[in-house]
Design an enzyme around this catalytic site. Sequence first.
Site, mmCIF file in Angstrom:
data_model
loop_
_atom_site.group_PDB
_atom_site.id
_atom_site.type_symbol
_atom_site.label_atom_id
_atom_site.label_comp_id
_atom_site.label_asym_id
_atom_site.label_seq_id
_atom_site.Cartn_x
_atom_site.Cartn_y
_atom_site.Cartn_z
ATOM 1 C CG HIS A 36 -71.753 -13.323 32.272
ATOM 2 N ND1 HIS A 36 -71.102 -11.811 32.264
ATOM 3 C CD2 HIS A 36 -72.953 -12.850 32.843
ATOM 4 C CE1 HIS A 36 -71.877 -10.952 32.672
ATOM 5 N NE2 HIS A 36 -72.947 -11.525 33.330
ATOM 6 C CG ASP A 38 -70.904 -12.330 25.371
ATOM 7 O OD1 ASP A 38 -70.575 -12.499 26.400
ATOM 8 O OD2 ASP A 38 -71.391 -11.149 24.853
ATOM 9 C CB SER A 69 -85.233 10.980 19.209
ATOM 10 O OG SER A 69 -85.994 10.183 20.496
ATOM 11 N N GLY A 125 -81.711 -4.647 29.352
ATOM 12 C CA GLY A 125 -81.049 -5.864 28.875
ATOM 13 C C GLY A 125 -81.716 -6.441 27.816
ATOM 14 C CG ASP A 173 -76.907 -7.450 22.294
ATOM 15 O OD1 ASP A 173 -77.130 -8.767 22.601
ATOM 16 O OD2 ASP A 173 -76.566 -6.527 23.052
#
Length: 387
Positions: A36, A38, A69, A125, A173
């Site tokens: 938290h 960023d 997929s 996550g 990410d």
Amino acid sequence: MNKELLLKKYHNIFADTSLDSGVYAAPGRVNLIGEHTDYNDGFVMPMAIEKDIKMVIQLRKDKKVKAYSLDYDKLVEFEIDNLLYDKENIWVNYIKGVIDELQKMDKKLQGFNLIFTGNIPQGSGLSSSAALEVVTALAISDLHKIEIEAVELALLAQRAENNFVNVQCGIMDQYISRLGKKDNALLIDCRTNEYQLVPFENEEYQIVICNSKVERGLVDSEYNNRRKECNQAVDFFAEKLDRNITALRDLDLDTLQKYREELSETVYKRAHHVISENQRVLAAEEALEENDMDNLGKLLYASHESLRDDYEVSCEELDLLVDLASQQKGVKGARMTGAGFGGCTVNLVNKAFTADFVEKIKSKYYQKTNLKADIYITNPASGARKL
Ligand code: ADP
Ligand code: MG
């Protein structure tokens, strides 16, 4: 799945177009510390993990894209110059988003076939979405011989998620999935987007990730509340002090302490987490540079306490996992990682004790919660690459 098997699967589904083809991979990540921070212009320090998305791709002579997929066992077809949001197949939007961003940069694309599979748990996550964007961007640009620098590619992948998928993620990410390097963590300054590899190669200790299997339910609404509270703190200090304060990054703990009485308890606590967490990231970078696992471990525990008590984004299961970890032999530190309210913990564990750690955590966690934690042992992995 290895490259050979994936190629075999590709050829089972698609006829060879005899045009250029390639196999690519991009990893997921775990954020070691810096949670938290960023969106407060602060610091984060993730590492890439030994789990990834692999993609086989081959150009076509026309303007069609056929995307398969493997994990959803689903083929989706579309025209490259007619990209519409797909409500049914969410995964294809990450691919379309990347195509869209490339085309916005005036890159001329032709059609292609692709197949992909991954072993990054989705929505836990560990950033399977960034891995999908980054592998797609690398695969398409490489096949079209479009040269995009690593940072540019990461930013393009982020824009794909922001604009097409409509998720307002930061840069962490995509940066780590593209720029990660074996045996290194990555320190990122979210204000300037500057980054630096940090060596993380320890003979004795390694990272173990525990997936609580709790769905991250409250994330969206609570996330917005936290952002508001951080902004309130920034507004207060910007007005109060004759200084240019645009983010919590610009404050230190002494200043925060001095004005504590004038802030609501909640806003004080949120700011306290962010400011202290930024300090912990920089301290963790030093600990890694010095190969000081004691200190790194302490910082992980401190980060968890701050997220639990000040930022209030943990949950019972994550607290339990950290608590259980702290009682095991060979554990130096543990904390929740990711946005919170579920997802994973990251643990620093002595290699000699990992097997024991895995067994104990699984059984004790199950006893207390009836949930089956998944546990992944990983070294810092390399970023996206052609296989
Ligand atoms: P996280 O990035 O934390 O894993 P997200 O919700 O941001 O969670 O992204 C997960 C989404 O990414 C999935 O819903 C799916 O659409 C896509 N995705 C990730 N991995 C795969 C995969 N192996 N196959 C298909 N889609 C995937
Ligand atoms: Mg994601």
